[in-house]
Design an enzyme around this catalytic site. Structure first.
Site, short mmCIF file in Angstrom:
data_model
loop_
_atom_site.label_atom_id
_atom_site.label_comp_id
_atom_site.label_asym_id
_atom_site.label_seq_id
_atom_site.Cartn_x
_atom_site.Cartn_y
_atom_site.Cartn_z
CB CYS A 82 18.07 4.58 16.76
SG CYS A 82 16.82 5.65 16.26
CG HIS A 131 17.05 0.57 16.91
ND1 HIS A 131 16.05 1.24 17.83
CD2 HIS A 131 16.80 1.22 15.57
CE1 HIS A 131 15.72 2.36 17.38
NE2 HIS A 131 16.10 2.36 15.83
CG ASN A 136 12.85 3.92 15.38
OD1 ASN A 136 13.07 3.92 16.51
ND2 ASN A 136 13.45 4.23 14.31
N1 COA Z 1 2.77 5.00 2.68
C1 COA Z 1 2.62 4.89 1.44
N2 COA Z 1 3.47 5.19 0.31
C2 COA Z 1 4.73 5.67 0.96
C3 COA Z 1 4.87 5.95 2.34
C4 COA Z 1 3.81 5.68 3.21
N3 COA Z 1 3.82 5.77 4.36
N4 COA Z 1 6.09 6.34 2.45
C5 COA Z 1 6.51 6.31 1.53
N5 COA Z 1 5.79 5.79 0.49
C6 COA Z 1 6.07 5.76 -1.25
C7 COA Z 1 7.17 6.53 -1.57
O1 COA Z 1 6.64 7.71 -1.80
C8 COA Z 1 7.47 5.87 -2.67
O2 COA Z 1 6.60 6.18 -3.89
P1 COA Z 1 7.16 6.38 -5.31
O3 COA Z 1 7.91 4.88 -5.53
O4 COA Z 1 5.72 6.63 -6.01
O5 COA Z 1 8.09 7.43 -5.15
C9 COA Z 1 7.52 4.45 -2.49
O6 COA Z 1 6.37 4.29 -1.32
C10 COA Z 1 8.63 3.63 -1.97
O7 COA Z 1 9.29 4.21 -1.07
P2 COA Z 1 10.72 3.95 -0.54
O8 COA Z 1 11.15 4.93 0.17
O9 COA Z 1 11.34 3.30 -1.69
O10 COA Z 1 10.08 2.79 0.27
P3 COA Z 1 10.90 1.67 1.18
O11 COA Z 1 10.62 0.36 0.63
O12 COA Z 1 12.38 1.99 1.20
O13 COA Z 1 10.35 1.80 2.50
C11 COA Z 1 10.68 3.03 4.62
C12 COA Z 1 10.45 3.12 3.22
C13 COA Z 1 11.01 4.23 5.22
C14 COA Z 1 9.85 2.25 5.29
C15 COA Z 1 12.26 2.44 4.70
O14 COA Z 1 13.01 2.85 3.66
C16 COA Z 1 12.82 2.17 5.93
O15 COA Z 1 12.40 1.63 6.80
N6 COA Z 1 14.06 2.83 6.04
C17 COA Z 1 14.71 3.05 7.44
C18 COA Z 1 14.36 3.79 8.26
C19 COA Z 1 14.65 3.67 9.54
O16 COA Z 1 14.70 2.57 10.03
N7 COA Z 1 14.99 4.84 10.08
C20 COA Z 1 15.71 4.80 11.43
C21 COA Z 1 16.87 4.47 11.74
S1 COA Z 1 17.20 4.40 13.12
#
Ligand code: COA
Length: 313
Positions: free
Chosen positions: A115, A240, A270
């Protein structure tokens, strides 16, 4: 006399016609529009057609950038293309683009910094121009990142989209790119990666989130400090576009008001290396970027990699 600076003189972008809204994704995995919007800010993403490659998208974006610069492809003496989704393992996506543009006298190559790819590409272009080795450089970010998605994995499939963005940097006697810094740390290689067989993105979302906010926050502060600038001197932050919560948290760390952020993640998702040039072109087309505006670019990606740029528009 050789010019001292490189200047961004035009932009172009391309987004595939096909759109997946969050409601479309609700039909594929156990998720909801509300969850995706609350956690990421994303409402829709563009999806490349089956026969549409990262080169095809790069060609569309580059053709617009060339037209906007009133340059011919033959005026370009270097193509630096950032992608993690090349059409072929080799030759590079950059030479495939070069061939489509019928520009066969430039030096063309790919950069993979996930990214952060566009900032790495910009850094190379800037240094070649400042060194006097290139005059007009086409810098491209293009991704068919949805080709790496497991549409059964709700942790990743809601986040990404396809597209391409291009910019032309030219040798100039006025700034231009003021500052650029890039970096990487391979010890984080397994937190965000592409598995083989099947080739799917795998991510420890929570860890990535925290490290992204910390790294980009520190990087933005360091960029201001090293240039003896206050945050009030920044007209636009074009980061980004991975997640609106990450972007807002980074802006908060340097006390930058949200009105100064260009945010496209809502409509693009993204798009990896394409996200910053897509966002610059979006802002440019909306006439938000005025001559002499100071723009800060911030990126973070798999590796981990990171980069920060200051430019005078
Ligand atoms: N829909 C519904 N629930 C979802 C889900 C979705 N698409 N994806 C994950 N969950 C659930 C998980 O299973 C978890 O459930 P649990 O508590 O029962 O285990 C819960 O939501 C929380 O998951 P978590 O990973 O802690 O959520 P979060 O607040 O961190 O959000 C992301 C998840 C992926 C949105 C976030 O971590 C993120 O944006 N990370 C960075 C990603 C990124 O930018 N990557 C590229 C970098 S260049």
């Amino acid at each position: 006399m050789q010019n001292k600076f490189s200047k961004l003189i035009s932009t172009g972008s391309y987004l595939p016609d096909k759109i997946y809204t969050n409601h479309d994704i609700e039909k594929l995995v156990d998720t909801s529009h509300e969850w995706i919007v609350e956690r990421t800010g994303i409402e829709q993403r563009h999806i490349a057609g089956e026969n549409e490659s990262s080169v095809d998208m790069a060609f569309q974006a580059s053709s617009i950038a060339l037209k906007n610069a009133t340059l011919n492809a033959s005026d370009i003496d270097m193509i630096v293309l950032a992608t993690t989704t090349p059409e072929r393992k080799f030759p590079s996506t950059a030479v495939l683009l070069q061939n489509m543009l019928q520009n066969n006298n430039s030096c063309a190559f790919d950069v993979n910094a996930a990214c952060t790819g566009f900032i790495f590409a910009l850094d190379i272009a800037d240094k070649y121009i400042k060194g006097g080795f290139a005059k007009n450089v086409l810098v491209v970010g293009t991704e068919k990142i949805t080709s790496l998605l497991d549409w059964k994995d709700r942790n990743t499939c809601v986040l990404f989209g396809d597209g391409a963005g291009a910019a032309i940097l030219t040798s100039s006697n006025e700034p231009g790119i003021i500052y650029n810094t890039i970096g990487s740390d391979g010890s984080y290689k397994d937190l965000l990666t592409v598995n083989t067989d099947p080739e799917f993105i795998e991510m420890k979302g929570n860890d990535v989130f925290k490290i992204a906010v910390n790294t980009m926050g520190k990087l933005a502060a360091k960029t201001l400090e090293e240039n003896n600038m206050s945050v009030e001197q920044i007209d636009w932050l074009i980061p980004h576009q991975a997640n609106s919560r990450i972007i807002k948290a980074v802006a908060k760390k340097i006390n930058l008001p949200e009105e100064k952020i260009i945010m496209t993640v809502k409509n693009h998702g993204n798009t990896s290396a394409a996200s910053i040039p897509l966002a610059i072109d979006y802002a440019n087309n909306k006439n938000l970027l005025k001559k002499d505006n100071i723009i800060m670019l911030e990126a973070f990606g798999a590796g981990f990699t990171w980069g920060s740029t200051l430019l005078r528009f």
